[in-house]
Enzyme design. Structure first.
Site, PDB file in Angstrom:
ATOM      1  N   HIS A 104      -9.985   2.313   0.717  1.00 35.27           N
ATOM      2  CA  HIS A 104      -9.590   1.422   1.063  1.00 35.27           C
ATOM      3  C   HIS A 104     -10.766   1.296   2.135  1.00 35.27           C
ATOM      4  O   HIS A 104     -10.528   0.439   3.478  1.00 35.27           O
ATOM      5  CB  HIS A 104      -8.719   1.127   2.076  1.00 35.27           C
ATOM      6  CG  HIS A 104      -8.014  -0.801   2.417  1.00 35.27           C
ATOM      7  ND1 HIS A 104      -8.318  -0.912   3.517  1.00 35.27           N
ATOM      8  CD2 HIS A 104      -6.782  -1.574   1.850  1.00 35.27           C
ATOM      9  CE1 HIS A 104      -7.727  -2.849   3.560  1.00 35.27           C
ATOM     10  NE2 HIS A 104      -6.676  -2.645   2.183  1.00 35.27           N
ATOM     11  N   GLU A 133     -11.299  -3.405  -3.549  1.00 35.86           N
ATOM     12  CA  GLU A 133     -10.592  -2.707  -2.704  1.00 35.86           C
ATOM     13  C   GLU A 133     -10.490  -2.827  -4.858  1.00 35.86           C
ATOM     14  O   GLU A 133      -9.630  -3.427  -5.033  1.00 35.86           O
ATOM     15  CB  GLU A 133      -9.218  -2.597  -2.809  1.00 35.86           C
ATOM     16  CG  GLU A 133      -9.688  -3.130  -0.897  1.00 35.86           C
ATOM     17  CD  GLU A 133      -8.587  -3.415  -0.357  1.00 35.86           C
ATOM     18  OE1 GLU A 133      -7.141  -3.683  -1.032  1.00 35.86           O
ATOM     19  OE2 GLU A 133      -8.519  -4.305   0.268  1.00 35.86           O
ATOM     20  N   HIS A 176       0.638  -1.585   0.225  1.00 32.67           N
ATOM     21  CA  HIS A 176      -0.418   0.496  -0.151  1.00 32.67           C
ATOM     22  C   HIS A 176       0.704   1.351  -0.090  1.00 32.67           C
ATOM     23  O   HIS A 176       0.050   1.920   0.678  1.00 32.67           O
ATOM     24  CB  HIS A 176      -0.658  -0.662   1.014  1.00 32.67           C
ATOM     25  CG  HIS A 176      -2.110  -1.308   1.183  1.00 32.67           C
ATOM     26  ND1 HIS A 176      -2.551  -1.628   0.383  1.00 32.67           N
ATOM     27  CD2 HIS A 176      -2.981  -1.835   1.959  1.00 32.67           C
ATOM     28  CE1 HIS A 176      -3.630  -2.486   0.083  1.00 32.67           C
ATOM     29  NE2 HIS A 176      -2.895  -2.423   1.292  1.00 32.67           N
TER      30      HIS A 176
HETATM   31  C1  GAL Z   1      -5.879  -5.301   2.266  1.00 37.20           C
HETATM   32  C2  GAL Z   1      -4.431  -6.775   1.680  1.00 37.20           C
HETATM   33  C3  GAL Z   1      -4.745  -7.341   3.267  1.00 37.20           C
HETATM   34  C4  GAL Z   1      -4.069  -6.052   4.774  1.00 37.20           C
HETATM   35  C5  GAL Z   1      -5.029  -4.856   4.460  1.00 37.20           C
HETATM   36  C6  GAL Z   1      -4.649  -4.248   5.546  1.00 37.20           C
HETATM   37  O1  GAL Z   1      -6.274  -4.846   1.151  1.00 37.20           O
HETATM   38  O2  GAL Z   1      -5.039  -7.311   1.089  1.00 37.20           O
HETATM   39  O3  GAL Z   1      -3.732  -8.429   3.389  1.00 37.20           O
HETATM   40  O4  GAL Z   1      -3.189  -5.769   4.637  1.00 37.20           O
HETATM   41  O5  GAL Z   1      -5.652  -4.862   3.226  1.00 37.20           O
HETATM   42  O6  GAL Z   1      -4.885  -4.485   7.280  1.00 37.20           O
END
Ligand code: GAL
Length: 379
Positions: A209, A343, A135
């Site tokens: 998110h 997402e 991210h």
């Molecule tokens: C998501 C990701 C997960 C986790 C989450 C945040 O987008 O796919 O693995 O990292 O964010 O906790």
């Protein structure tokens, strides 16, 4: 007489409150955006924006991480509840949150071992999700104060957020200017329009998110929510959640959501992919053949969420890392699998997979992308 006096005092109090809490106000055809101070970070003011549509339903946004903070929509009996994760104040976000409602960039999802090569140069990113980069790194766009502008010549309440990401920020080449416009339509749709330009070739993958719980947050897990994803294939992962590179049909697997299934129906099946993801945490390759790409129905409240996007994929994450340590708006505790994310995005680790749809952004061609989250009820 006494009642009259009380009424006058109350009116005066409301007037003072409205004046002090609404720094900016824009009203056209009943559309309304108000804003109030939410805190400040590194010398920059952070605001909370309230967008009210003609139905009287509201969403709240903040320019910290360009995030959705609250979504208040009715259930089948007309009772409104907040269906997304957020905090009461900026401090909640500053203590570190799992990207609640944030815009994630410059690269949403994982890049293997924090390395990729573009035009013959290797770039190294922050390893914030050992052994990968996740991210956009620790100080990705989710942790920045964006500039904000309440738009006045639009059909619906709208706010535009802008972030300028300097060359080599978090290891990514090119200065990128990004705009995200949120609008809240009278049909209870949050439309999110992304635009980005660069001065050098770079990679980009943006998403929102938001975590949802259509019961209303803080009221149990999401395992009874019934999910449909119009995806005939998905990208399997290794034990570090990086795609193996294959694109595999969902047919005959717990990843087949082409017809509706409760999120919890197959989540505990013996399956290596579910084991690696600790549940669902996978990239679904959208068929993009119908208007609605994914939908979720909550039989308990009757609420429905539909997702419409021009992105090629969606990451369905079943909140497997939530553990009850996060206390959100109104003191609600976000427990294990108490929220899910859809997402919309390009595939994870695309910069290291030449056969995945390209995520390269070049100066000659701006990046654009749109996603709609539409709320309704089924009687
Ligand atoms: C998501 C990701 C997960 C986790 C989450 C945040 O987008 O796919 O693995 O990292 O964010 O906790």
């Amino acid at each position: 007489m006494r009642n009259k006096q009380i009424a006058v005092i109350l009116l005066a109090a409301v007037a003072v409150f409205s004046f002090s809490s609404c720094k900016q106000k824009s009203i056209k055809n009943n559309k309304m955006v108000t804003s109030e101070k939410f805190g400040s970070f590194k010398g920059k003011d952070v605001f909370l924006y309230t967008l009210t549509n003609k139905k009287g339903d509201i969403i709240k946004l903040t320019n910290y991480g360009a995030a959705i903070v609250e979504i208040d929509v009715p259930d089948r009996n007309g009772n409104r509840a907040n269906v997304t994760f957020g905090y009461d104040n900026l401090d909640g976000y500053l203590k570190g949150d799992p990207y609640f409602g944030k815009i994630v960039g410059r690269y949403a999802n994982r890049i293997a071992k924090g390395k990729f090569t573009l035009d013959g140069t290797q770039y190294t990113l922050d390893i914030n999700n050992d052994p990968n980069s996740l991210h956009g790194g620790r100080t990705g766009w989710h942790s920045r104060v964006w500039d904000a502008q309440v738009l006045s010549n639009t059909d619906f309440p709208s706010v535009k957020f802008t972030y300028v990401s300097p060359d080599m920020e978090e290891g990514y080449p090119g200065k990128v200017i990004c705009n995200v416009v949120y609008a809240w339509t009278d049909n209870d749709e949050i439309t999110i329009d992304y635009k980005a330009t660069t001065d050098k070739n770079t990679v980009i993958n943006l998403t929102n998110h938001a975590y949802f719980n259509l019961h209303g947050t803080g009221t149990g897990d999401i395992l009874d929510h019934v999910l449909t994803i119009k995806a005939s294939s998905y990208t399997p992962i290794d034990s570090t959640l990086i795609p193996t590179g294959e694109v595999v049909p969902v047919e005959g697997t717990p990843f087949d959501f082409r017809t509706p299934h409760a999120m919890g129906e197959r989540i505990n099946e013996k399956n290596d992919q579910l084991r690696f993801g600790k549940g669902y945490d996978h990239n679904f390759v959208l068929d993009n053949a119908e208007e609605v790409d994914a939908s979720v129905y909550d039989p308990y409240s009757g609420r429905v969420l539909e997702v419409i996007t021009d992105e090629p994929a969606v990451q369905f994450y079943s909140g497997n890392f939530l553990d009850g340590t996060q206390k959100g708006r109104g003191g609600k505790v976000y427990k294990y699998r108490a929220g899910f994310c859809l997402e919309t995005q390009h595939y994870p680790d695309s910069p290291n997979h030449a056969d995945f749809p390209s995520v390269v952004l070049i100066p000659e061609e701006p990046y654009t992308s749109s996603t709609v989250y539409r709320f309704s009820v089924k009687k």
